[in-house]
Scaffold this motif. Sequence first.
Motif, short mmCIF file in Angstrom:
data_model
loop_
_atom_site.label_atom_id
_atom_site.label_comp_id
_atom_site.label_asym_id
_atom_site.label_seq_id
_atom_site.Cartn_x
_atom_site.Cartn_y
_atom_site.Cartn_z
N ALA A 66 -4.35 17.36 43.83
CA ALA A 66 -3.69 16.05 43.90
C ALA A 66 -2.23 16.15 43.47
O ALA A 66 -1.36 15.48 44.03
CB ALA A 66 -4.42 15.03 43.04
N VAL A 67 -1.94 17.00 42.49
CA VAL A 67 -0.56 17.22 42.06
C VAL A 67 0.25 17.83 43.20
O VAL A 67 1.36 17.39 43.51
CB VAL A 67 -0.50 18.13 40.81
N ILE A 68 -0.32 18.82 43.87
CA ILE A 68 0.37 19.49 44.97
C ILE A 68 0.63 18.51 46.11
O ILE A 68 1.74 18.43 46.65
CB ILE A 68 -0.44 20.70 45.46
N GLN A 69 -0.37 17.73 46.47
CA GLN A 69 -0.20 16.76 47.55
C GLN A 69 0.82 15.69 47.19
O GLN A 69 1.55 15.21 48.04
CB GLN A 69 -1.54 16.11 47.90
N GLY A 70 0.88 15.32 45.92
CA GLY A 70 1.84 14.32 45.49
C GLY A 70 3.27 14.81 45.53
O GLY A 70 4.21 14.03 45.69
N LEU A 71 3.46 16.12 45.39
CA LEU A 71 4.81 16.69 45.39
C LEU A 71 5.29 17.08 46.78
O LEU A 71 6.47 17.34 46.96
CB LEU A 71 4.86 17.91 44.47
N GLN A 72 4.39 17.13 47.75
CA GLN A 72 4.80 17.50 49.10
C GLN A 72 5.58 16.37 49.73
O GLN A 72 5.20 15.21 49.66
CB GLN A 72 3.59 17.83 49.97
N LYS A 73 6.69 16.72 50.37
CA LYS A 73 7.55 15.73 51.02
C LYS A 73 7.16 15.50 52.47
O LYS A 73 7.19 14.41 52.97
CB LYS A 73 9.01 16.18 50.97
N HIS A 74 6.84 16.58 53.17
CA HIS A 74 6.60 16.47 54.60
C HIS A 74 5.50 17.45 54.99
O HIS A 74 5.55 18.62 54.66
CB HIS A 74 7.88 16.81 55.36
N VAL A 75 4.53 16.95 55.69
CA VAL A 75 3.49 17.80 56.22
C VAL A 75 3.77 17.96 57.71
O VAL A 75 3.75 17.00 58.47
CB VAL A 75 2.09 17.18 56.00
#
Length: 138
Positions: A66-75
Amino acid sequence: MARVTVEDCVLKIPNRFELVLVAGQRARDISAGSALTVDRDNDKNPVVSLREIADGTVDIPNLKEAVIQGLQKHVEIDEPEEDDFDAMGLDRDLMPGVALAEDDDTLEADGLTIHDGADSDLDLSDDAGQDTDEADED
């Protein structure tokens, strides 16, 4: 456990920086309405999240994800292009009067035809420019 110490949590997550990220994510989850796995005991969300980590009642790999997904800007989603018209970056719906000819070198719009230019008969030689240079010298 009356008070949470970092030493209790470091046994579960050895990296203190990662511990801060995971505990912060869990505190945000609690603020968003996630169910508590330990008694609140009049503690605030960050303390409750640290107590949950120390007790091992939360799923730490899910919190890390969840931390990683929250920090991603663009998929980035890789979608294949349908045809050359899309490859040029033109949208068919936005330009209803424009049609791409069958030879893929000509674009026609409202009576105006634009050719690729590779088959052009236009003479771009520098002969015409030499006459004007000689006239300027006189």
